[in-house]
Design a protein around this motif. Structure first.
Motif, PDB file in Angstrom:
ATOM      1  N   ILE A   1       0.835  -1.193   0.000  1.00  0.00           N
ATOM      2  CA  ILE A   1       0.000   0.000   0.000  1.00  0.00           C
ATOM      3  C   ILE A   1       0.875   1.251   0.000  1.00  0.00           C
ATOM      4  O   ILE A   1       0.589   2.207  -0.705  1.00  0.00           O
ATOM      5  N   ILE A   2       1.920   1.222   0.815  1.00  0.00           N
ATOM      6  CA  ILE A   2       2.792   2.395   0.892  1.00  0.00           C
ATOM      7  C   ILE A   2       3.492   2.633  -0.440  1.00  0.00           C
ATOM      8  O   ILE A   2       3.621   3.774  -0.877  1.00  0.00           O
ATOM      9  N   ASP A   3       3.899   1.549  -1.114  1.00  0.00           N
ATOM     10  CA  ASP A   3       4.529   1.706  -2.433  1.00  0.00           C
ATOM     11  C   ASP A   3       3.573   2.352  -3.426  1.00  0.00           C
ATOM     12  O   ASP A   3       3.972   3.209  -4.219  1.00  0.00           O
ATOM     13  N   ALA A   4       2.307   1.956  -3.375  1.00  0.00           N
ATOM     14  CA  ALA A   4       1.310   2.558  -4.268  1.00  0.00           C
ATOM     15  C   ALA A   4       1.131   4.041  -3.954  1.00  0.00           C
ATOM     16  O   ALA A   4       0.993   4.862  -4.866  1.00  0.00           O
ATOM     17  N   MET A   5       1.168   4.379  -2.691  1.00  0.00           N
ATOM     18  CA  MET A   5       1.032   5.787  -2.309  1.00  0.00           C
ATOM     19  C   MET A   5       2.249   6.592  -2.747  1.00  0.00           C
ATOM     20  O   MET A   5       2.117   7.750  -3.140  1.00  0.00           O
ATOM     21  N   LEU A   6       3.429   5.974  -2.674  1.00  0.00           N
ATOM     22  CA  LEU A   6       4.628   6.655  -3.162  1.00  0.00           C
ATOM     23  C   LEU A   6       4.512   6.932  -4.655  1.00  0.00           C
ATOM     24  O   LEU A   6       4.903   8.001  -5.129  1.00  0.00           O
ATOM     25  N   ASP A   7       3.959   5.985  -5.401  1.00  0.00           N
ATOM     26  CA  ASP A   7       3.743   6.195  -6.835  1.00  0.00           C
ATOM     27  C   ASP A   7       2.755   7.331  -7.089  1.00  0.00           C
ATOM     28  O   ASP A   7       2.885   8.071  -8.061  1.00  0.00           O
ATOM     29  N   LEU A   8       1.767   7.455  -6.217  1.00  0.00           N
ATOM     30  CA  LEU A   8       0.770   8.516  -6.386  1.00  0.00           C
ATOM     31  C   LEU A   8       1.382   9.908  -6.270  1.00  0.00           C
ATOM     32  O   LEU A   8       0.905  10.849  -6.884  1.00  0.00           O
ATOM     33  N   THR A   9       2.437  10.044  -5.479  1.00  0.00           N
ATOM     34  CA  THR A   9       3.051  11.366  -5.347  1.00  0.00           C
ATOM     35  C   THR A   9       3.623  11.837  -6.679  1.00  0.00           C
ATOM     36  O   THR A   9       3.624  13.032  -6.966  1.00  0.00           O
ATOM     37  N   ASP A  10       4.100  10.908  -7.491  1.00  0.00           N
ATOM     38  CA  ASP A  10       4.611  11.284  -8.811  1.00  0.00           C
ATOM     39  C   ASP A  10       3.479  11.676  -9.743  1.00  0.00           C
ATOM     40  O   ASP A  10       3.623  12.573 -10.566  1.00  0.00           O
ATOM     41  N   ARG A  11       2.350  11.012  -9.619  1.00  0.00           N
ATOM     42  CA  ARG A  11       1.201  11.335 -10.467  1.00  0.00           C
ATOM     43  C   ARG A  11       0.583  12.672 -10.099  1.00  0.00           C
ATOM     44  O   ARG A  11      -0.005  13.338 -10.934  1.00  0.00           O
ATOM     45  N   ALA A  12       0.695  13.044  -8.835  1.00  0.00           N
ATOM     46  CA  ALA A  12       0.127  14.308  -8.359  1.00  0.00           C
ATOM     47  C   ALA A  12       1.169  15.417  -8.474  1.00  0.00           C
ATOM     48  O   ALA A  12       1.304  16.258  -7.598  1.00  0.00           O
ATOM     49  N   SER A  13       1.882  15.426  -9.579  1.00  0.00           N
ATOM     50  CA  SER A  13       3.037  16.311  -9.720  1.00  0.00           C
ATOM     51  C   SER A  13       2.720  17.796  -9.584  1.00  0.00           C
ATOM     52  O   SER A  13       3.556  18.555  -9.141  1.00  0.00           O
ATOM     53  N   SER A  14       1.536  18.216  -9.960  1.00  0.00           N
ATOM     54  CA  SER A  14       1.248  19.643  -9.875  1.00  0.00           C
ATOM     55  C   SER A  14       0.331  19.995  -8.706  1.00  0.00           C
ATOM     56  O   SER A  14       0.049  21.164  -8.486  1.00  0.00           O
ATOM     57  N   ASP A  15      -0.114  19.007  -7.968  1.00  0.00           N
ATOM     58  CA  ASP A  15      -1.054  19.264  -6.875  1.00  0.00           C
ATOM     59  C   ASP A  15      -0.379  19.024  -5.531  1.00  0.00           C
ATOM     60  O   ASP A  15      -0.318  17.903  -5.042  1.00  0.00           O
ATOM     61  N   SER A  16       0.117  20.086  -4.926  1.00  0.00           N
ATOM     62  CA  SER A  16       0.849  19.945  -3.673  1.00  0.00           C
ATOM     63  C   SER A  16      -0.056  19.543  -2.515  1.00  0.00           C
ATOM     64  O   SER A  16       0.396  18.889  -1.579  1.00  0.00           O
ATOM     65  N   SER A  17      -1.341  19.903  -2.570  1.00  0.00           N
ATOM     66  CA  SER A  17      -2.229  19.492  -1.477  1.00  0.00           C
ATOM     67  C   SER A  17      -2.452  17.980  -1.526  1.00  0.00           C
ATOM     68  O   SER A  17      -2.541  17.331  -0.483  1.00  0.00           O
TER      69      SER A  17
END
Length: 75
Positions: A1-17
């Motif tokens: 789950i944590i790995d998937a969340m780490l991947d999400l940070t890259d996808r949310a590249s322009s959304d800091s919130s």
């Protein structure tokens, strides 16, 4: 789950919130998995926190600094 969340940070590249929510979620998951996990942050989580500790988003920046500080000096 944590790995998937780490991947999400890259996808949310322009959304800091979104990144801020993800960092918060990762921290909460680590705390639930092992109360001492903050002392032994996985390297991928540590790298993420270091990468965003100088973010333009003050919320994200503060979260990263706090988690890194706790990992060095536990309560």
């Amino acid at each position: 789950i944590i790995d998937a969340m780490l991947d999400l940070t890259d996808r949310a590249s322009s959304d800091s919130s979104a990144r801020s929510w993800i960092v918060s979620g990762i921290t909460k998951l680590l705390a639930q998995l092992d109360p001492h996990s903050i002392l032994n942050l996985p390297s991928a989580v540590h790298d993420l926190l270091v990468r965003y500790q100088n973010s333009r988003s003050l919320d994200l920046q503060q979260s990263c600094y706090e988690i890194l500080a706790l990992s060095k000096n536990p309560p």
